[in-house]
Design a protein around this motif. Structure first.
Motif, PDB file in Angstrom:
ATOM      1  N   ALA A   1      38.066  25.358  57.406  1.00 33.10           N
ATOM      2  CA  ALA A   1      37.178  24.211  57.187  1.00 33.10           C
ATOM      3  C   ALA A   1      36.841  23.513  58.502  1.00 33.10           C
ATOM      4  CB  ALA A   1      37.828  23.217  56.231  1.00 33.10           C
ATOM      5  N   PRO A   2      35.574  23.118  58.712  1.00 32.91           N
ATOM      6  CA  PRO A   2      35.206  22.393  59.926  1.00 32.91           C
ATOM      7  C   PRO A   2      35.912  21.044  60.011  1.00 32.91           C
ATOM      8  CG  PRO A   2      33.256  23.260  58.819  1.00 32.91           C
ATOM      9  CD  PRO A   2      34.401  23.419  57.864  1.00 32.91           C
ATOM     10  N   LEU A   3      36.343  20.693  61.225  1.00 33.64           N
ATOM     11  CA  LEU A   3      36.970  19.391  61.475  1.00 33.64           C
ATOM     12  C   LEU A   3      36.094  18.552  62.403  1.00 33.64           C
ATOM     13  CD1 LEU A   3      40.635  20.626  62.104  1.00 33.64           C
ATOM     14  CD2 LEU A   3      39.689  19.689  59.974  1.00 33.64           C
ATOM     15  N   ILE A   4      34.867  18.994  62.615  1.00 30.96           N
ATOM     16  CA  ILE A   4      33.997  18.401  63.619  1.00 30.96           C
ATOM     17  C   ILE A   4      33.583  16.973  63.288  1.00 30.96           C
ATOM     18  CG2 ILE A   4      31.809  19.194  62.600  1.00 30.96           C
ATOM     19  CD1 ILE A   4      32.784  19.360  66.345  1.00 30.96           C
ATOM     20  N   ASP A   5      33.770  16.544  62.043  1.00 25.67           N
ATOM     21  CA  ASP A   5      33.385  15.184  61.664  1.00 25.67           C
ATOM     22  C   ASP A   5      34.591  14.262  61.514  1.00 25.67           C
ATOM     23  OD1 ASP A   5      34.312  16.542  59.434  1.00 25.67           O
ATOM     24  OD2 ASP A   5      32.846  15.674  58.053  1.00 25.67           O
ATOM     25  N   THR A   6      35.741  14.663  62.067  1.00 23.16           N
ATOM     26  CA  THR A   6      36.934  13.809  61.999  1.00 23.16           C
ATOM     27  C   THR A   6      36.938  12.802  63.154  1.00 23.16           C
ATOM     28  OG1 THR A   6      38.201  15.552  63.127  1.00 23.16           O
ATOM     29  CG2 THR A   6      38.312  15.485  60.718  1.00 23.16           C
ATOM     30  N   ALA A   7      37.924  11.927  63.154  1.00 20.87           N
ATOM     31  CA  ALA A   7      37.899  10.718  63.983  1.00 20.87           C
ATOM     32  C   ALA A   7      37.725  10.965  65.477  1.00 20.87           C
ATOM     33  CB  ALA A   7      39.171   9.905  63.735  1.00 20.87           C
ATOM     34  N   ALA A   8      38.445  11.953  66.048  1.00 23.48           N
ATOM     35  CA  ALA A   8      38.372  12.175  67.496  1.00 23.48           C
ATOM     36  C   ALA A   8      36.951  12.543  67.920  1.00 23.48           C
ATOM     37  CB  ALA A   8      39.348  13.281  67.907  1.00 23.48           C
ATOM     38  N   PHE A   9      36.284  13.349  67.107  1.00 23.57           N
ATOM     39  CA  PHE A   9      34.936  13.795  67.438  1.00 23.57           C
ATOM     40  C   PHE A   9      33.928  12.661  67.294  1.00 23.57           C
ATOM     41  CE2 PHE A   9      37.354  17.517  66.162  1.00 23.57           C
ATOM     42  CZ  PHE A   9      37.058  18.411  67.173  1.00 23.57           C
ATOM     43  N   VAL A  10      34.064  11.882  66.234  1.00 19.12           N
ATOM     44  CA  VAL A  10      33.148  10.752  66.024  1.00 19.12           C
ATOM     45  C   VAL A  10      33.288   9.736  67.146  1.00 19.12           C
ATOM     46  CG1 VAL A  10      32.579   8.828  64.491  1.00 19.12           C
ATOM     47  CG2 VAL A  10      33.113  11.064  63.518  1.00 19.12           C
ATOM     48  N   GLN A  11      34.526   9.439  67.524  1.00 23.62           N
ATOM     49  CA  GLN A  11      34.767   8.471  68.595  1.00 23.62           C
ATOM     50  C   GLN A  11      34.173   8.955  69.916  1.00 23.62           C
ATOM     51  OE1 GLN A  11      38.696   6.304  69.254  1.00 23.62           O
ATOM     52  NE2 GLN A  11      38.800   7.801  70.908  1.00 23.62           N
ATOM     53  N   THR A  12      34.335  10.234  70.214  1.00 25.01           N
ATOM     54  CA  THR A  12      33.818  10.784  71.465  1.00 25.01           C
ATOM     55  C   THR A  12      32.298  10.742  71.493  1.00 25.01           C
ATOM     56  OG1 THR A  12      35.728  12.236  71.771  1.00 25.01           O
ATOM     57  CG2 THR A  12      33.685  12.873  72.885  1.00 25.01           C
ATOM     58  N   LEU A  13      31.655  11.100  70.394  1.00 20.06           N
ATOM     59  CA  LEU A  13      30.193  11.065  70.362  1.00 20.06           C
ATOM     60  C   LEU A  13      29.684   9.631  70.495  1.00 20.06           C
ATOM     61  CD1 LEU A  13      27.543  12.479  70.171  1.00 20.06           C
ATOM     62  CD2 LEU A  13      27.783  12.579  67.678  1.00 20.06           C
ATOM     63  N   GLN A  14      30.396   8.681  69.934  1.00 19.42           N
ATOM     64  CA  GLN A  14      29.993   7.286  70.082  1.00 19.42           C
ATOM     65  C   GLN A  14      30.006   6.869  71.553  1.00 19.42           C
ATOM     66  OE1 GLN A  14      28.965   4.932  67.506  1.00 19.42           O
ATOM     67  NE2 GLN A  14      28.234   4.129  69.477  1.00 19.42           N
ATOM     68  N   THR A  15      30.994   7.336  72.303  1.00 18.60           N
ATOM     69  CA  THR A  15      31.070   7.027  73.729  1.00 18.60           C
ATOM     70  C   THR A  15      29.885   7.621  74.473  1.00 18.60           C
ATOM     71  OG1 THR A  15      33.490   7.026  73.596  1.00 18.60           O
ATOM     72  CG2 THR A  15      32.520   7.154  75.785  1.00 18.60           C
ATOM     73  N   MET A  16      29.466   8.823  74.102  1.00 19.21           N
ATOM     74  CA  MET A  16      28.294   9.427  74.729  1.00 19.21           C
ATOM     75  C   MET A  16      27.030   8.652  74.382  1.00 19.21           C
ATOM     76  SD  MET A  16      29.007  13.546  74.335  1.00 19.21           S
ATOM     77  CE  MET A  16      27.480  13.989  75.196  1.00 19.21           C
ATOM     78  N   VAL A  17      26.927   8.202  73.142  1.00 20.88           N
ATOM     79  CA  VAL A  17      25.770   7.407  72.718  1.00 20.88           C
ATOM     80  C   VAL A  17      25.709   6.093  73.490  1.00 20.88           C
ATOM     81  CG1 VAL A  17      24.809   6.100  70.770  1.00 20.88           C
ATOM     82  CG2 VAL A  17      25.630   8.437  70.423  1.00 20.88           C
ATOM     83  N   ASP A  18      26.860   5.523  73.789  1.00 19.68           N
ATOM     84  CA  ASP A  18      26.920   4.240  74.494  1.00 19.68           C
ATOM     85  C   ASP A  18      26.548   4.349  75.969  1.00 19.68           C
ATOM     86  OD1 ASP A  18      27.734   3.034  72.162  1.00 19.68           O
ATOM     87  OD2 ASP A  18      29.868   3.068  72.654  1.00 19.68           O
ATOM     88  N   ASN A  19      26.498   5.558  76.510  1.00 25.80           N
ATOM     89  CA  ASN A  19      26.148   5.753  77.918  1.00 25.80           C
ATOM     90  C   ASN A  19      24.627   5.731  78.064  1.00 25.80           C
ATOM     91  OD1 ASN A  19      25.813   6.510  80.572  1.00 25.80           O
ATOM     92  ND2 ASN A  19      26.857   8.466  80.402  1.00 25.80           N
ATOM     93  N   PRO A  20      24.058   4.702  78.712  1.00 24.22           N
ATOM     94  CA  PRO A  20      22.595   4.588  78.796  1.00 24.22           C
ATOM     95  C   PRO A  20      21.933   5.751  79.521  1.00 24.22           C
ATOM     96  CG  PRO A  20      23.679   3.006  80.248  1.00 24.22           C
ATOM     97  CD  PRO A  20      24.734   3.580  79.380  1.00 24.22           C
TER      98      PRO A  20
ATOM     99  N   ALA B   1      22.041  12.170  67.467  1.00 22.09           N
ATOM    100  CA  ALA B   1      22.779  10.920  67.672  1.00 22.09           C
ATOM    101  C   ALA B   1      22.342  10.238  68.967  1.00 22.09           C
ATOM    102  CB  ALA B   1      24.279  11.195  67.692  1.00 22.09           C
ATOM    103  N   LEU B   2      22.165  11.016  70.038  1.00 19.24           N
ATOM    104  CA  LEU B   2      21.760  10.431  71.324  1.00 19.24           C
ATOM    105  C   LEU B   2      20.368   9.829  71.251  1.00 19.24           C
ATOM    106  CD1 LEU B   2      23.099  13.085  73.878  1.00 19.24           C
ATOM    107  CD2 LEU B   2      24.146  10.933  73.186  1.00 19.24           C
ATOM    108  N   ARG B   3      19.502  10.383  70.398  1.00 21.39           N
ATOM    109  CA  ARG B   3      18.153   9.829  70.226  1.00 21.39           C
ATOM    110  C   ARG B   3      18.146   8.637  69.286  1.00 21.39           C
ATOM    111  NH1 ARG B   3      16.739  15.453  69.907  1.00 21.39           N
ATOM    112  NH2 ARG B   3      16.721  15.283  67.619  1.00 21.39           N
ATOM    113  N   GLY B   4      19.283   8.338  68.670  1.00 23.70           N
ATOM    114  CA  GLY B   4      19.370   7.196  67.773  1.00 23.70           C
ATOM    115  C   GLY B   4      18.858   7.468  66.374  1.00 23.70           C
ATOM    116  N   GLU B   5      18.651   8.734  66.040  1.00 23.93           N
ATOM    117  CA  GLU B   5      18.139   9.081  64.716  1.00 23.93           C
ATOM    118  C   GLU B   5      19.229   9.000  63.655  1.00 23.93           C
ATOM    119  OE1 GLU B   5      14.953  12.280  66.651  1.00 23.93           O
ATOM    120  OE2 GLU B   5      16.633  12.975  65.428  1.00 23.93           O
ATOM    121  N   LEU B   6      20.467   9.267  64.050  1.00 23.18           N
ATOM    122  CA  LEU B   6      21.614   9.212  63.149  1.00 23.18           C
ATOM    123  C   LEU B   6      22.780   8.563  63.871  1.00 23.18           C
ATOM    124  CD1 LEU B   6      21.519  12.880  61.740  1.00 23.18           C
ATOM    125  CD2 LEU B   6      20.783  10.827  60.510  1.00 23.18           C
TER     126      LEU B   6
END
Length: 304
Positions: free
Chosen positions: A65-84, A264-269
Motif C-alpha cells: 500500500a502507498p504511504l506517500i500521503d502520510t504525515a512525513a510526506f505531507v509535512q515535507t511538501l508543505q515546507t516546499m510550498v512555503d519556499n517562495p 501543490a506548488l502551483r497552489g491548486e491543491l
C-alpha cells in the motif's frame, strides 16, 4: 536539520525583502522541473520517513500500500510550498548556474561540469555540504512521530535516482567475464572517460579526488571540491539510506508524484490533497501491473 534550514531560509528572506542582500534574487533554490520535483521531494523527506528497524518508506512492504500521503510526506511538501523560490520551476542546471553567478544563497542539487560550461575559473564563494537530517521520523506502524536517539543516524541520503549502474544477473551464462567487464567499466581509468560524460554521475572512488574537476568543471575551488567528495563519501559510509523501490513502471510512479507535487506548488491543491491524489494514482498503477507482483518487487528491493 531540515527544521534549522527552514528557519535560516525565513530569516534570510526577511533580510532579502529589506534589500540588504545585493545581487541576491532567491535564498533557497530547489529543482522542481519535470521529474526533478519528485526527486527533490524524496531527497527532502528521506530522513523523516524512515528509521532504524523500519523497512517501509513510500510503500508498506507487507501489503504494498502507498504511504506517500502520510504525515512525513505531507509535512515535507508543505515546507516546499512555503519556499517562495518554488513558484518558478528550475532544473539542477538552472540552480547551479544561479549559484555560480551569485544570484542565490543556497541550492539543493550537485555540481557538474555540464551545468556551468562557460565558467573557467573557480569561485571562492561556493561551498558544498550534505543535505540536512531530521531528529524525528514518522512511524507509520505506530502512527506517530519518533524522536531519534542521540547517537542515531539522522541523515539519510537519497540514492540511485539517476546516473549509471552496472550489475551482473545471477543467472548469467558468463558470470566471471561479466564481473570483469563491470570492474573495468567502473575502474579509475575507464570512469574518467565514461562517468564524466553523465551530468548525473558523481565521483565514487577515493583516487578520483585528485581529478575531481573532470567531474565538476572549474567552478569549484579545491576546498569546495574536497567538501563535495567528503559529502559523497559520508553518505556511502552510512548504514541507512533511501532508495525508491525497483518496481515495474517505476517511471510512471515518479511521474505521478511529480505531477502531484507540481499541483501543490502551483497552489491548486493543498499538500495533503495532492499526495492523497498521488496515492490513488499509485493504487491504480498497482492494479495495472499486478498488486501482488508489485508487493513482491518492493520486498525484493528492500533485500528481504
Amino acid at each position: 536539520t531540515w527544521e534549522q534550514l527552514n528557519v535560516v531560509r525565513q530569516q534570510l528572506e526577511g533580510i532579502l525583502a529589506q534589500g540588504n542582500l545585493p545581487g541576491i534574487e532567491n535564498v533557497l533554490l530547489e529543482a522542481t522541473s519535470d521529474e526533478m520535483a519528485a526527486y527533490t521531494f524524496l531527497a527532502r523527506v528521506a530522513s523523516s520517513c524512515k528509521g532504524p528497524g523500519r523497512v517501509s518508506s513510500v510503500f508498506d512492504f507487507q501489503t504494498g500500500a502507498p504511504l506517500i500521503d502520510t504525515a512525513a510526506f505531507v509535512q515535507t511538501l508543505q515546507t516546499m510550498v512555503d519556499n517562495p523560490a518554488n513558484k518558478t520551476q528550475r532544473s539542477i542546471a538552472d540552480i547551479y548556474s544561479d549559484l555560480v553567478a551569485g544570484k542565490a544563497v543556497m541550492g539543493i542539487g550537485w555540481p557538474s561540469r555540464h551545468f556551468a560550461e562557460n565558467k573557467t575559473e573557480p569561485s571562492s564563494n561556493l561551498a558544498v555540504a550534505r543535505l540536512p537530517g531530521s531528529p524525528n521520523w514518522f512511524d507509520t506502524n505506530e502512527d506517530k512521530w519518533i524522536t531519534r536517539g542521540v547517537d542515531e543516524q539522522s541523515r539519510l541520503d537519497f540514492l540511485g535516482f539517476d546516473g549509471r549502474v552496472v550489475s551482473v544477473a545471477k543467472n548469467s551464462l558468463q558470470t566471471q567475464a561479466s564481473i570483469r567487464f563491470a570492474v573495468w567499466l567502473s575502474s579509475f581509468a575507464t570512469s574518467r572517460k565514461i562517468g564524466i560524460d553523465s551530468a548525473t554521475t558523481a565521483p565514487y572512488l577515493t583516487n578520483q579526488l585528485g581529478t575531481i574537476t573532470a567531474w565538476t568543471g572549474e567552478s569549484l575551488d579545491d576546498e569546495a571540491g574536497t567538501q563535495y567528495f567528503d559529502a559523497l563519501s559520508a553518505g556511502q559510509r552510512e548504514r541507512l539510506s533511501f532508495v525508491f523501490p525497483r518496481i515495474q513502471g517505476q517511471s510512471e510512479y515518479i511521474e505521478q508524484l511529480a505531477n502531484g507535487i507540481s499541483s501543490a506548488l502551483r497552489g491548486e491543491l493543498t499538500p495533503a490533497e495532492s499526495l492523497k491524489g498521488v496515492s490513488a494514482k499509485w493504487n491504480d498503477l498497482h492494479d495495472r501491473f499486478g498488486r501482488d507482483n508489485q508487493r513482491k518487487a518492493i520486498v525484493a528491493s528492500e533485500n528481504l
